[in-house]
Scaffold this motif. Structure first.
Motif, PDB file in Angstrom:
ATOM      1  N   ALA A 184       0.821  -1.216   0.000  1.00 46.71           N
ATOM      2  CA  ALA A 184       0.000   0.000   0.000  1.00 46.71           C
ATOM      3  C   ALA A 184       0.856   1.267   0.000  1.00 46.71           C
ATOM      4  CB  ALA A 184      -0.914   0.005   1.221  1.00 46.71           C
ATOM      5  N   PRO A 185       0.506   2.271  -0.827  1.00 50.11           N
ATOM      6  CA  PRO A 185       1.192   3.567  -0.766  1.00 50.11           C
ATOM      7  C   PRO A 185       1.012   4.198   0.612  1.00 50.11           C
ATOM      8  CG  PRO A 185      -0.135   3.390  -2.755  1.00 50.11           C
ATOM      9  CD  PRO A 185      -0.501   2.228  -1.890  1.00 50.11           C
ATOM     10  N   THR A 186       2.031   4.892   1.089  1.00 50.31           N
ATOM     11  CA  THR A 186       2.012   5.425   2.458  1.00 50.31           C
ATOM     12  C   THR A 186       0.838   6.354   2.703  1.00 50.31           C
ATOM     13  OG1 THR A 186       4.421   5.275   2.488  1.00 50.31           O
ATOM     14  CG2 THR A 186       3.382   6.632   4.185  1.00 50.31           C
ATOM     15  N   GLU A 220      13.218   3.290  -7.819  1.00 46.75           N
ATOM     16  CA  GLU A 220      14.505   2.989  -7.200  1.00 46.75           C
ATOM     17  C   GLU A 220      14.537   3.313  -5.711  1.00 46.75           C
ATOM     18  OE1 GLU A 220      16.861   1.359  -8.552  1.00 46.75           O
ATOM     19  OE2 GLU A 220      15.984   1.271 -10.546  1.00 46.75           O
ATOM     20  N   GLU A 221      14.046   4.498  -5.350  1.00 46.95           N
ATOM     21  CA  GLU A 221      14.122   4.930  -3.948  1.00 46.95           C
ATOM     22  C   GLU A 221      13.300   4.029  -3.039  1.00 46.95           C
ATOM     23  OE1 GLU A 221      13.313   8.920  -1.184  1.00 46.95           O
ATOM     24  OE2 GLU A 221      13.156   9.035  -3.373  1.00 46.95           O
ATOM     25  N   GLU A 222      12.055   3.776  -3.421  1.00 47.28           N
ATOM     26  CA  GLU A 222      11.196   2.920  -2.598  1.00 47.28           C
ATOM     27  C   GLU A 222      11.722   1.491  -2.572  1.00 47.28           C
ATOM     28  OE1 GLU A 222       6.517   1.517  -2.113  1.00 47.28           O
ATOM     29  OE2 GLU A 222       7.115   2.751  -3.815  1.00 47.28           O
ATOM     30  N   PHE A 223      12.228   1.019  -3.723  1.00 46.77           N
ATOM     31  CA  PHE A 223      12.746  -0.349  -3.786  1.00 46.77           C
ATOM     32  C   PHE A 223      13.951  -0.525  -2.873  1.00 46.77           C
ATOM     33  CE2 PHE A 223      15.387  -3.694  -5.772  1.00 46.77           C
ATOM     34  CZ  PHE A 223      14.494  -4.753  -5.653  1.00 46.77           C
ATOM     35  N   GLN A 224      14.805   0.478  -2.832  1.00 45.77           N
ATOM     36  CA  GLN A 224      15.966   0.391  -1.954  1.00 45.77           C
ATOM     37  C   GLN A 224      15.547   0.393  -0.491  1.00 45.77           C
ATOM     38  OE1 GLN A 224      19.135  -0.165  -3.037  1.00 45.77           O
ATOM     39  NE2 GLN A 224      19.490  -0.558  -0.845  1.00 45.77           N
ATOM     40  N   ASP A 225      14.504   1.162  -0.175  1.00 46.64           N
ATOM     41  CA  ASP A 225      13.975   1.153   1.196  1.00 46.64           C
ATOM     42  C   ASP A 225      13.485  -0.243   1.581  1.00 46.64           C
ATOM     43  OD1 ASP A 225      14.511   3.823   1.537  1.00 46.64           O
ATOM     44  OD2 ASP A 225      12.482   4.493   1.024  1.00 46.64           O
ATOM     45  N   ARG A 267       5.051  -2.819 -11.317  1.00 49.02           N
ATOM     46  CA  ARG A 267       3.693  -3.158 -11.745  1.00 49.02           C
ATOM     47  C   ARG A 267       2.654  -2.603 -10.780  1.00 49.02           C
ATOM     48  NH1 ARG A 267       1.373  -9.385 -12.052  1.00 49.02           N
ATOM     49  NH2 ARG A 267      -0.792  -8.851 -12.564  1.00 49.02           N
ATOM     50  N   ILE A 268       2.939  -2.710  -9.478  1.00 54.05           N
ATOM     51  CA  ILE A 268       1.990  -2.228  -8.467  1.00 54.05           C
ATOM     52  C   ILE A 268       1.847  -0.711  -8.514  1.00 54.05           C
ATOM     53  CG2 ILE A 268       1.589  -2.005  -5.983  1.00 54.05           C
ATOM     54  CD1 ILE A 268       3.040  -4.713  -5.672  1.00 54.05           C
ATOM     55  N   ARG A 269       2.989  -0.013  -8.635  1.00 57.76           N
ATOM     56  CA  ARG A 269       2.970   1.455  -8.623  1.00 57.76           C
ATOM     57  C   ARG A 269       2.593   2.050  -9.979  1.00 57.76           C
ATOM     58  NH1 ARG A 269       2.428   0.439  -4.058  1.00 57.76           N
ATOM     59  NH2 ARG A 269       3.976   0.687  -2.395  1.00 57.76           N
ATOM     60  N   GLY A 270       2.758   1.274 -11.040  1.00 61.91           N
ATOM     61  CA  GLY A 270       2.408   1.768 -12.366  1.00 61.91           C
ATOM     62  C   GLY A 270       3.444   2.688 -12.975  1.00 61.91           C
ATOM     63  N   LYS A 315      14.821 -13.019  -4.765  1.00 59.20           N
ATOM     64  CA  LYS A 315      14.403 -12.756  -6.144  1.00 59.20           C
ATOM     65  C   LYS A 315      14.304 -11.243  -6.359  1.00 59.20           C
ATOM     66  CE  LYS A 315      11.855 -17.137  -6.374  1.00 59.20           C
ATOM     67  NZ  LYS A 315      10.557 -17.806  -6.652  1.00 59.20           N
ATOM     68  N   ILE A 316      15.461 -10.603  -6.436  1.00 58.05           N
ATOM     69  CA  ILE A 316      15.541  -9.153  -6.447  1.00 58.05           C
ATOM     70  C   ILE A 316      14.901  -8.554  -7.701  1.00 58.05           C
ATOM     71  CG2 ILE A 316      17.080  -7.173  -6.280  1.00 58.05           C
ATOM     72  CD1 ILE A 316      16.983  -8.940  -3.795  1.00 58.05           C
ATOM     73  N   GLU A 317      15.242  -9.065  -8.866  1.00 58.78           N
ATOM     74  CA  GLU A 317      14.706  -8.515 -10.104  1.00 58.78           C
ATOM     75  C   GLU A 317      13.194  -8.707 -10.203  1.00 58.78           C
ATOM     76  OE1 GLU A 317      16.096  -6.606 -12.393  1.00 58.78           O
ATOM     77  OE2 GLU A 317      17.824  -6.584 -11.037  1.00 58.78           O
ATOM     78  N   ALA A 318      12.731  -9.870  -9.795  1.00 58.62           N
ATOM     79  CA  ALA A 318      11.287 -10.126  -9.812  1.00 58.62           C
ATOM     80  C   ALA A 318      10.564  -9.184  -8.853  1.00 58.62           C
ATOM     81  CB  ALA A 318      11.002 -11.577  -9.429  1.00 58.62           C
ATOM     82  N   ALA A 319      11.201  -8.910  -7.711  1.00 59.97           N
ATOM     83  CA  ALA A 319      10.608  -7.991  -6.734  1.00 59.97           C
ATOM     84  C   ALA A 319      10.507  -6.584  -7.317  1.00 59.97           C
ATOM     85  CB  ALA A 319      11.446  -7.974  -5.465  1.00 59.97           C
ATOM     86  N   LYS A 320      11.546  -6.154  -8.019  1.00 62.18           N
ATOM     87  CA  LYS A 320      11.539  -4.816  -8.611  1.00 62.18           C
ATOM     88  C   LYS A 320      10.456  -4.696  -9.681  1.00 62.18           C
ATOM     89  CE  LYS A 320      14.647  -1.344 -10.554  1.00 62.18           C
ATOM     90  NZ  LYS A 320      16.041  -1.053 -10.962  1.00 62.18           N
TER      91      LYS A 320
END
Length: 272
Positions: free
Chosen positions: A2-4, A90-95, A82-85, A72-77
């Motif tokens: 979910a978006p914050t 990058e920033e959220e993924f690194q978090d 896909r979820i965020r559209g 599964k880093i690439e699949a997660a990214k």
């Protein structure tokens, strides 16, 4: 996932689905009440959502966090994109990667939560679900037909009253979804608690005046309508405060070191 900015509202979606399920169950009970084997039909229809859950689970994707935890880093990214559209995540993924790494380093969460510095979190995760159940909402929602029938409502009327309270439950939960991120958790807790307290006093007083300690008595049509109003007002207060917030607030206040233990403590009193 979910978006914050709308995390509180989406978290309450869990409670929203529960209230819709209760309303549908009440409608089915009312619709099958006059059938010869209506209770069997009502009970058997429960297989429908169970089948939907089983089939739906086959199409349920993994969350980015789950994929990261399994390496599964690439699949997660890709899932996060896909979820965020959008492609730039990058920033959220690194978090998420940093949070997952920190979570893996956590040891003994149940031991951690007993430390003095986590005492507020343990207190909240213990007492919020306790008082959520202690409000008496289960008596109203799950035993409403029996309660209304005991108070002198006819069989059909008691089932319809349950439908009404179920409808109020759904509508009030929608109110919570649209207000929780705007007004905050605290104000909903306070307002809902006060409203529930006033309604409980009113319902208790009316029943005591008419039924006393003998349990014998009856309500006029006007009194029955007033009683139903106070019960609906009570249900509404619970549905936009202690109902959804009992799940939301404990999930937000625990740090990684105690999150699993805190959530386990929060959920345990609610299982029945």
């Amino acid at each position: 996932m979910a978006p914050t900015r709308i995390r509180g509202a989406l978290n309450i979606g869990f409670q929203m689905m529960i209230t819709i399920g209760i309303l549908i169950a009440n409608l089915i009970n009312y619709g099958t009440a006059k059938l010869e084997y209506g209770w069997r039909v009502s009970l058997g229809i429960g297989a429908v959502p169970a089948i939907m859950l089983c089939v739906g689970a086959l199409f349920l994707g993994d969350t980015p966090n789950s994929l990261i935890e399994r390496g599964k880093i690439e699949a997660a990214k890709k899932m996060l994109q896909r979820i965020r559209g959008i492609d730039n995540v990058e920033e959220e993924f690194q978090d998420l990667v940093d949070a997952t790494t920190a979570a893996k380093d956590v040891e003994h969460p149940w031991k951690n939560i007993t430390q003095p510095k986590y005492r507020p979190q343990l207190t909240f995760c213990s007492l919020i679900p306790f008082f959520q159940q202690f409000t008496g909402i289960n008596v109203i929602m799950f035993y409403a037909p029996v309660l209304f029938k005991t108070l002198g409502f006819g069989n059909d009327t008691s089932l319809m009253s349950s439908v009404i309270t179920g409808g109020v439950n759904v509508v009030a939960t929608v109110v919570s979804i649209f207000t929780v991120d705007k007004f905050g958790r605290r104000i909903l807790f306070l307002e809902g608690g006060i409203q529930m307290f006033v309604c409980q006093l009113a319902v208790g007083t009316m029943i005591a005046m008419k039924f006393g300690v003998s349990g014998e008595g009856s309500f006029t049509n006007g009194e029955a309508s007033l009683l139903l109003f106070f019960i609906c007002a009570y249900v509404a207060a619970y549905a936009w405060s202690w109902g959804p917030l009992g799940w939301l607030v404990p999930s937000e206040i625990c740090s990684l070191e105690v999150r699993s233990a805190g959530q386990g403590t929060n959920v345990a009193p609610c299982q029945r």
